[in-house]
Write a protein that holds these residues in place. Structure first.
Motif, mmCIF file in Angstrom:
data_model
loop_
_atom_site.group_PDB
_atom_site.id
_atom_site.type_symbol
_atom_site.label_atom_id
_atom_site.label_comp_id
_atom_site.label_asym_id
_atom_site.label_seq_id
_atom_site.Cartn_x
_atom_site.Cartn_y
_atom_site.Cartn_z
ATOM 1 N N ILE A 105 0.627 -1.484 -0.127
ATOM 2 C CA ILE A 105 -0.048 -0.077 -0.237
ATOM 3 C C ILE A 105 0.845 1.689 0.389
ATOM 4 C CG2 ILE A 105 -1.229 1.173 1.388
ATOM 5 C CD1 ILE A 105 -2.807 -2.094 2.322
ATOM 6 N N ASP A 106 2.164 1.289 1.090
ATOM 7 C CA ASP A 106 2.757 3.052 0.933
ATOM 8 C C ASP A 106 3.396 2.675 -0.553
ATOM 9 O OD1 ASP A 106 2.533 2.902 3.618
ATOM 10 O OD2 ASP A 106 3.763 1.524 4.259
ATOM 11 N N ALA A 107 3.824 1.916 -1.243
ATOM 12 C CA ALA A 107 4.146 1.720 -2.342
ATOM 13 C C ALA A 107 3.377 2.912 -3.452
ATOM 14 C CB ALA A 107 5.351 0.455 -2.463
ATOM 15 N N ALA A 108 2.313 1.830 -3.555
ATOM 16 C CA ALA A 108 1.566 1.962 -4.545
ATOM 17 C C ALA A 108 1.229 3.360 -4.380
ATOM 18 C CB ALA A 108 0.299 0.955 -3.798
ATOM 19 N N ALA A 109 0.774 4.072 -3.212
ATOM 20 C CA ALA A 109 0.868 5.248 -2.771
ATOM 21 C C ALA A 109 1.509 6.238 -3.423
ATOM 22 C CB ALA A 109 0.012 5.581 -1.144
ATOM 23 N N LEU A 110 2.202 6.050 -3.493
ATOM 24 C CA LEU A 110 4.300 7.165 -3.433
ATOM 25 C C LEU A 110 3.728 6.260 -5.514
ATOM 26 C CD1 LEU A 110 7.084 6.133 -1.057
ATOM 27 C CD2 LEU A 110 5.253 8.187 -1.002
ATOM 28 N N GLN A 111 4.378 5.756 -6.030
ATOM 29 C CA GLN A 111 4.229 5.276 -7.393
ATOM 30 C C GLN A 111 2.612 6.311 -7.857
ATOM 31 O OE1 GLN A 111 6.215 4.215 -9.252
ATOM 32 N NE2 GLN A 111 4.988 4.231 -10.986
ATOM 33 N N GLN A 112 1.657 6.184 -6.747
ATOM 34 C CA GLN A 112 0.169 7.269 -7.613
ATOM 35 C C GLN A 112 1.069 8.781 -7.904
ATOM 36 O OE1 GLN A 112 -2.640 5.790 -5.280
ATOM 37 N NE2 GLN A 112 -3.064 4.435 -6.631
ATOM 38 N N GLN A 133 3.458 9.289 -10.247
ATOM 39 C CA GLN A 133 1.663 9.258 -11.502
ATOM 40 C C GLN A 133 1.031 10.769 -11.741
ATOM 41 O OE1 GLN A 133 -0.222 5.345 -11.261
ATOM 42 N NE2 GLN A 133 1.700 4.470 -12.374
ATOM 43 N N ALA A 134 0.747 11.656 -10.883
ATOM 44 C CA ALA A 134 -0.241 12.173 -10.627
ATOM 45 C C ALA A 134 0.935 13.454 -11.320
ATOM 46 C CB ALA A 134 -0.789 12.958 -9.387
ATOM 47 N N ILE A 135 2.089 13.486 -10.132
ATOM 48 C CA ILE A 135 2.863 14.707 -11.212
ATOM 49 C C ILE A 135 3.322 13.871 -13.365
ATOM 50 C CG2 ILE A 135 5.463 15.206 -11.246
ATOM 51 C CD1 ILE A 135 5.513 14.189 -8.529
ATOM 52 N N ASP A 136 3.337 13.276 -12.788
ATOM 53 C CA ASP A 136 3.500 12.923 -14.282
ATOM 54 C C ASP A 136 2.376 12.954 -15.340
ATOM 55 O OD1 ASP A 136 6.102 12.061 -14.473
ATOM 56 O OD2 ASP A 136 5.293 9.699 -14.083
ATOM 57 N N GLN A 141 9.735 8.431 -0.015
ATOM 58 C CA GLN A 141 9.377 9.390 0.587
ATOM 59 C C GLN A 141 9.405 9.786 0.006
ATOM 60 O OE1 GLN A 141 8.173 8.050 4.169
ATOM 61 N NE2 GLN A 141 6.694 6.896 3.600
ATOM 62 N N TRP A 142 11.567 10.242 0.741
ATOM 63 C CA TRP A 142 11.522 12.040 0.828
ATOM 64 C C TRP A 142 11.996 11.829 -1.349
ATOM 65 C CZ3 TRP A 142 15.871 9.898 4.451
ATOM 66 C CH2 TRP A 142 15.598 10.570 5.068
ATOM 67 N N ARG A 143 12.145 10.875 -1.707
ATOM 68 C CA ARG A 143 12.434 11.422 -3.541
ATOM 69 C C ARG A 143 10.788 11.672 -3.602
ATOM 70 N NH1 ARG A 143 17.729 12.241 -4.233
ATOM 71 N NH2 ARG A 143 19.040 10.463 -3.863
ATOM 72 N N VAL A 144 10.006 10.781 -3.477
ATOM 73 C CA VAL A 144 8.431 11.304 -4.015
ATOM 74 C C VAL A 144 8.125 13.007 -4.228
ATOM 75 C CG1 VAL A 144 6.281 11.150 -4.226
ATOM 76 C CG2 VAL A 144 7.705 9.294 -4.628
ATOM 77 N N GLU A 145 8.256 13.158 -2.512
ATOM 78 C CA GLU A 145 8.472 14.398 -1.802
ATOM 79 C C GLU A 145 9.034 15.755 -2.642
ATOM 80 O OE1 GLU A 145 9.419 14.604 2.041
ATOM 81 O OE2 GLU A 145 6.468 13.048 2.495
#
Length: 191
Positions: free
Chosen positions: A25-32, A35-38, A77-81
């Motif tokens: 779930i955590d990884a999927a949320a980060l992936q989403q 993807q939202a940025i893209d 998480q840090w990289r996505v943020e």
């Protein structure tokens, strides 16, 4: 072009890893979030390097051992943020640049309008000065004609008796008064 291919390969690798690792779930949320940025048209081209780092962190998260999962998740998480903040910052910079260009254009337009108003005011003042000069010339001509008439009257009065001399003095006083008025008028017309 290379960066796009690398991003596509990483996205596919991450997607494959997600399928293999099950429901994370955590990884999927980060992936989403990534993807939202893209998917956002405003941020799609922004922060390419930071998005690449986030994809790499997600790919690493999918392949790490369970003992390293917590630290890999934190890094992801840090990289996505960071990618989100960098994309928003780049969009804000673009907007700021556009606003600055718009402001500069408005300043140019305002300056042009000021110049037009100044030219109109200068033309109005020029016409006003011309009218005043014409009026002064007309008054000067009238005064000269009156002076000539007085001089002619003085010649006639010289042969007249003392009663006529009083009339002559009155005419001179009037002449002096007219000269004084003319001088006042000329002085008031001077810029």
């Amino acid at each position: 072009m290379r960066l796009s291919i690398l991003m596509l390969a990483l996205t596919m690798a991450v997607s494959t890893a997600w399928a293999q690792s099950g429901n994370d779930i955590d990884a999927a949320a980060l992936q989403q979030r990534l993807q939202a940025i893209d998917a956002d048209a405003g941020t799609a081209g922004a922060a390419a390097y930071e998005r690449l780092q986030a994809r790499q962190a997600l790919a690493t998260l999918a392949t790490v051992r369970s003992s390293q999962r917590a630290s890999a998740l934190q890094i992801a998480q840090w990289r996505v943020e960071t990618a989100e903040v960098a994309a928003q910052t780049e969009v804000a910079r673009r907007e700021l640049g556009e606003l600055e260009r718009e402001r500069a254009q408005l300043l140019v337009e305002a300056s042009q309008q000021d110049a037009v108003r100044a030219r109109q005011e200068a033309e109005r003042l020029r016409i006003q000065a011309q009218i005043q000069a014409e009026e002064a010339a007309r008054l000067r001509l009238a005064a000269e004609e009156e002076l000539a008439a007085r001089q002619q009257a003085e010649t006639v009065l010289q042969g007249v008796a003392s009663g006529e001399a009083a009339k002559l003095r009155a005419a001179r006083q009037r002449e002096a008064e007219l000269k004084r008025r003319e001088a006042e008028l000329l002085k008031s017309l001077e810029p």
